[in-house]
Design a protein around this motif. Structure first.
Motif, PDB file in Angstrom:
ATOM      1  N   SER A 187      -6.879 -20.319 -11.849  1.00  0.00           N
ATOM      2  CA  SER A 187      -6.662 -20.990 -10.567  1.00  0.00           C
ATOM      3  C   SER A 187      -5.292 -20.610 -10.026  1.00  0.00           C
ATOM      4  N   GLN A 188      -5.072 -20.924  -8.760  1.00  0.00           N
ATOM      5  CA  GLN A 188      -3.784 -20.622  -8.145  1.00  0.00           C
ATOM      6  C   GLN A 188      -2.656 -21.380  -8.840  1.00  0.00           C
ATOM      7  N   ALA A 189      -2.922 -22.645  -9.199  1.00  0.00           N
ATOM      8  CA  ALA A 189      -1.901 -23.445  -9.881  1.00  0.00           C
ATOM      9  C   ALA A 189      -1.591 -22.865 -11.257  1.00  0.00           C
ATOM     10  N   GLY A 190      -2.621 -22.530 -12.021  1.00  0.00           N
ATOM     11  CA  GLY A 190      -2.413 -21.992 -13.357  1.00  0.00           C
ATOM     12  C   GLY A 190      -1.769 -20.620 -13.343  1.00  0.00           C
ATOM     13  N   ASP A 191      -1.991 -19.867 -12.269  1.00  0.00           N
ATOM     14  CA  ASP A 191      -1.442 -18.513 -12.189  1.00  0.00           C
ATOM     15  C   ASP A 191       0.079 -18.526 -12.045  1.00  0.00           C
ATOM     16  N   GLN A 192       0.645 -19.665 -11.615  1.00  0.00           N
ATOM     17  CA  GLN A 192       2.100 -19.758 -11.472  1.00  0.00           C
ATOM     18  C   GLN A 192       2.805 -19.967 -12.808  1.00  0.00           C
ATOM     19  N   VAL A 193       2.052 -20.390 -13.812  1.00  0.00           N
ATOM     20  CA  VAL A 193       2.628 -20.682 -15.122  1.00  0.00           C
ATOM     21  C   VAL A 193       3.048 -19.389 -15.808  1.00  0.00           C
ATOM     22  N   ALA A 194       4.216 -19.392 -16.421  1.00  0.00           N
ATOM     23  CA  ALA A 194       4.728 -18.202 -17.118  1.00  0.00           C
ATOM     24  C   ALA A 194       3.754 -17.769 -18.211  1.00  0.00           C
ATOM     25  N   SER A 195       3.710 -16.478 -18.461  1.00  0.00           N
ATOM     26  CA  SER A 195       2.748 -15.921 -19.416  1.00  0.00           C
ATOM     27  C   SER A 195       2.932 -16.474 -20.827  1.00  0.00           C
ATOM     28  N   ASP A 196       4.139 -16.908 -21.163  1.00  0.00           N
ATOM     29  CA  ASP A 196       4.381 -17.479 -22.496  1.00  0.00           C
ATOM     30  C   ASP A 196       3.639 -18.791 -22.707  1.00  0.00           C
ATOM     31  N   PHE A 197       3.226 -19.421 -21.619  1.00  0.00           N
ATOM     32  CA  PHE A 197       2.589 -20.730 -21.712  1.00  0.00           C
ATOM     33  C   PHE A 197       1.103 -20.706 -21.345  1.00  0.00           C
ATOM     34  N   ARG A 198       0.492 -19.556 -21.354  1.00  0.00           N
ATOM     35  CA  ARG A 198      -0.937 -19.500 -21.063  1.00  0.00           C
ATOM     36  C   ARG A 198      -1.590 -18.290 -21.719  1.00  0.00           C
ATOM     37  N   GLU A 199      -2.866 -18.399 -21.955  1.00  0.00           N
ATOM     38  CA  GLU A 199      -3.627 -17.294 -22.521  1.00  0.00           C
ATOM     39  C   GLU A 199      -3.933 -16.307 -21.406  1.00  0.00           C
ATOM     40  N   GLU A 200      -3.755 -15.024 -21.672  1.00  0.00           N
ATOM     41  CA  GLU A 200      -3.795 -14.017 -20.615  1.00  0.00           C
ATOM     42  C   GLU A 200      -5.121 -13.949 -19.868  1.00  0.00           C
ATOM     43  N   ASN A 201      -6.211 -14.329 -20.523  1.00  0.00           N
ATOM     44  CA  ASN A 201      -7.520 -14.274 -19.880  1.00  0.00           C
ATOM     45  C   ASN A 201      -7.966 -15.624 -19.322  1.00  0.00           C
ATOM     46  N   GLY A 202      -7.084 -16.611 -19.371  1.00  0.00           N
ATOM     47  CA  GLY A 202      -7.377 -17.904 -18.780  1.00  0.00           C
ATOM     48  C   GLY A 202      -8.109 -18.882 -19.663  1.00  0.00           C
ATOM     49  N   TYR A 203      -8.136 -18.639 -20.979  1.00  0.00           N
ATOM     50  CA  TYR A 203      -8.853 -19.559 -21.862  1.00  0.00           C
ATOM     51  C   TYR A 203      -8.109 -20.876 -22.068  1.00  0.00           C
ATOM     52  N   TRP A 204      -6.803 -20.877 -21.873  1.00  0.00           N
ATOM     53  CA  TRP A 204      -6.037 -22.126 -21.882  1.00  0.00           C
ATOM     54  C   TRP A 204      -4.747 -21.942 -21.090  1.00  0.00           C
ATOM     55  N   VAL A 205      -4.253 -23.041 -20.549  1.00  0.00           N
ATOM     56  CA  VAL A 205      -3.026 -23.019 -19.742  1.00  0.00           C
ATOM     57  C   VAL A 205      -2.151 -24.200 -20.149  1.00  0.00           C
TER      58      VAL A 205
END
Length: 347
Positions: A116-134
């Motif tokens: 999502s647009q909101a999740g895409d703003q989160v730094a890569s260190d805090f999310r799974e690259e393919n969007g499985y968790w944020v």
């Protein structure tokens, strides 16, 4: 006479319209009350006091009820696996849990990606690259310093090695066996520095520890009351005590620190309607509204979304976090803690 009859008839018709309309509106109101509220289920590792705040705020703002089911990490994984294989289809729509649980769930194939647009703003260190968790927020370990002690010192230690080597200092810390956030610090340091270096740091810190506390809040209280000089504590508790007027200052370890990261994920085979509702809730958790709901009840976490006002208000938002994932097995973690107990804690 005809005029009076006409007026009476008109008055009667108006009264009839008012009564009928009131009855209709009352009935419509009751129908609205009887109409079931949209709801969905979320498995979580968070404390009940946190999730009760979130579900109350979200239901008030959006009219959707979030049914949280508190579970251990292992139980969440087992239930998600049952759902993924069809044995418990649609029972859970979302997971709100610590990062390690989410990483294990993603590896087990029991999650679906959500971008999502909101999740895409989160730094890569805090999310799974393919969007499985944020990740939605995190709670770092900091040095919580008594301000009166601060005035007596020319320099306050701001690295783990400096703290270990500091003389004539009283230290407070939560027992590694008493809280997950505290245990995570030891495990993270072992992942970052290696076990030999990590244990060496704690061998030097141990003689200065006044008391190994049972709760995360106790070391902060000790520092605030002057019972210790520096506490190794979670930032959320430190800020809460500072808001209550305790004389404390936060020092962020310059060589990095551990943090408990909390994040969201959408469960595999969640019902279609529930999945849509869960995604909306996941995005809401990345907003200022969610942080405000928590902060109003005294819980201060660092948001992962840099676009929020809550994120911009945190002085330590650019702190350095350990970058080596401590993906050890349950048995390995038990062995690390057991070694700390035998070689340091009770030696």
């Amino acid at each position: 006479m005809r005029r009076y009859t006409s007026l009476l008839l008109t008055s009667f018709l108006l009264l009839l319209i008012v009564v009928t309309g009131s009855a209709y509106l009352a009935g419509a109101g009751h129908d609205k009350e009887r109409r079931p509220m949209q709801e969905f289920t979320v498995y979580t590792t968070l404390p009940a006091e946190h999730v009760s705040i979130l579900t109350a705020a979200y239901e008030k703002q959006h009219g959707v009820r979030v049914n949280f089911v508190p579970l251990s990490s292992d139980n969440i994984l087992s239930r998600l696996k049952e759902q993924a294989t069809g044995d418990n289809n649609g029972a859970c729509a979302m997971v709100l849990a610590d990062r390690e649980t989410l990483m294990k769930a993603a590896s087990a194939g029991v999650l679906v990606p959500y971008l999502s647009q909101a999740g895409d703003q989160v730094a890569s260190d805090f999310r799974e690259e393919n969007g499985y968790w944020v990740g939605v927020w995190y709670d770092p370990i900091v040095f919580c310093v008594n301000k009166d002690y601060l005035k007596t010192q020319a320099q306050i230690p701001d690295t783990w090695m400096e703290l270990a080597q500091k003389k004539h200092v009283r230290i407070g810390v939560t027992d590694f066996l008493a809280a997950d956030a505290s245990a995570n610090l030891l495990i993270s340091m072992i992942a970052q520095y290696g076990d030999a270096a990590a244990y060496d740091i704690w061998r030097q810190i141990h003689p200065k520890v006044v008391q190994y506390a049972r709760y995360l809040s106790n070391p902060v209280r000790q520092a605030g009351m002057g019972e210790v000089d520096i506490s190794i504590a979670v930032e959320s508790e430190t800020i809460r005590y500072m808001q209550d007027g305790y004389p404390l200052q936060v020092v962020y370890p310059a060589d990095g620190t551990a943090a408990m990261v909390t994040g969201t994920a959408i469960a595999f085979k969640a019902g279609e309607k529930d999945a849509v509702a869960a995604k909306e809730f996941a995005d809401w958790l990345l907003t200022d509204d969610a942080q405000l709901a928590l902060q109003e009840q005294g819980f201060y976490f660092v948001p992962t979304n840099p676009g929020t006002l809550a994120y911009k208000s945190f002085a330590g938002k650019n702190m350095i976090l350990f970058n080596q994932p401590g993906l050890f097995s349950t048995e390995q973690k038990h062995d690390f803690l057991d070694r700390w107990v035998k070689e340091i804690r009770f030696k």
